[in-house]
Enzyme design. Sequence first.
Site, PDB file in Angstrom:
ATOM      1  N   CYS A  32       0.823  -1.211   0.000  1.00 34.35           N
ATOM      2  CA  CYS A  32       0.000   0.000   0.000  1.00 34.35           C
ATOM      3  C   CYS A  32       0.862   1.268   0.000  1.00 34.35           C
ATOM      4  O   CYS A  32       1.523   1.575   0.988  1.00 34.35           O
ATOM      5  CB  CYS A  32      -0.908  -0.042   1.229  1.00 34.35           C
ATOM      6  SG  CYS A  32      -1.751   1.491   1.600  1.00 34.35           S
ATOM      7  N   CYS A  35      -0.055   3.876   2.640  1.00 37.98           N
ATOM      8  CA  CYS A  35       0.378   3.432   3.977  1.00 37.98           C
ATOM      9  C   CYS A  35       1.789   3.936   4.275  1.00 37.98           C
ATOM     10  O   CYS A  35       2.088   4.328   5.396  1.00 37.98           O
ATOM     11  CB  CYS A  35       0.338   1.909   4.097  1.00 37.98           C
ATOM     12  SG  CYS A  35      -1.318   1.207   3.998  1.00 37.98           S
TER      13      CYS A  35
END
Length: 108
Positions: A32, A35
């Site tokens: 991600c 993230c």
Amino acid sequence: MSSVLEITDPQFDTEVFEAETPVLVYFWASWCGPCRLVSPSINKIADSYGDSLKVVKLEVDPNPESRTKCKVEGVPALRLFKDKQLLAEHEGAIGKQQLEEMLKKHLN
């Protein structure tokens, strides 16, 4: 050294629901991109709030039980719990200032 505790499904109830202090749960994934942008803010929050807030991170792919329990549909995701109650939630990238504003509404 970050004061963010990495947890897994078997530790979730103990580390989150049985905690004495409010707990910010950070759901993330290694693949991600957003993230990676949010992680430094999570670490700074953990260091700043010290004893008044416990910060844990949980990788979603190997921990589907906690992801389902918290109704996480996308990452990064944040859930703030106190005494087993969900106080706040956020999905998607969030800046440090927005994160602090969210926390200040719920922490004394």
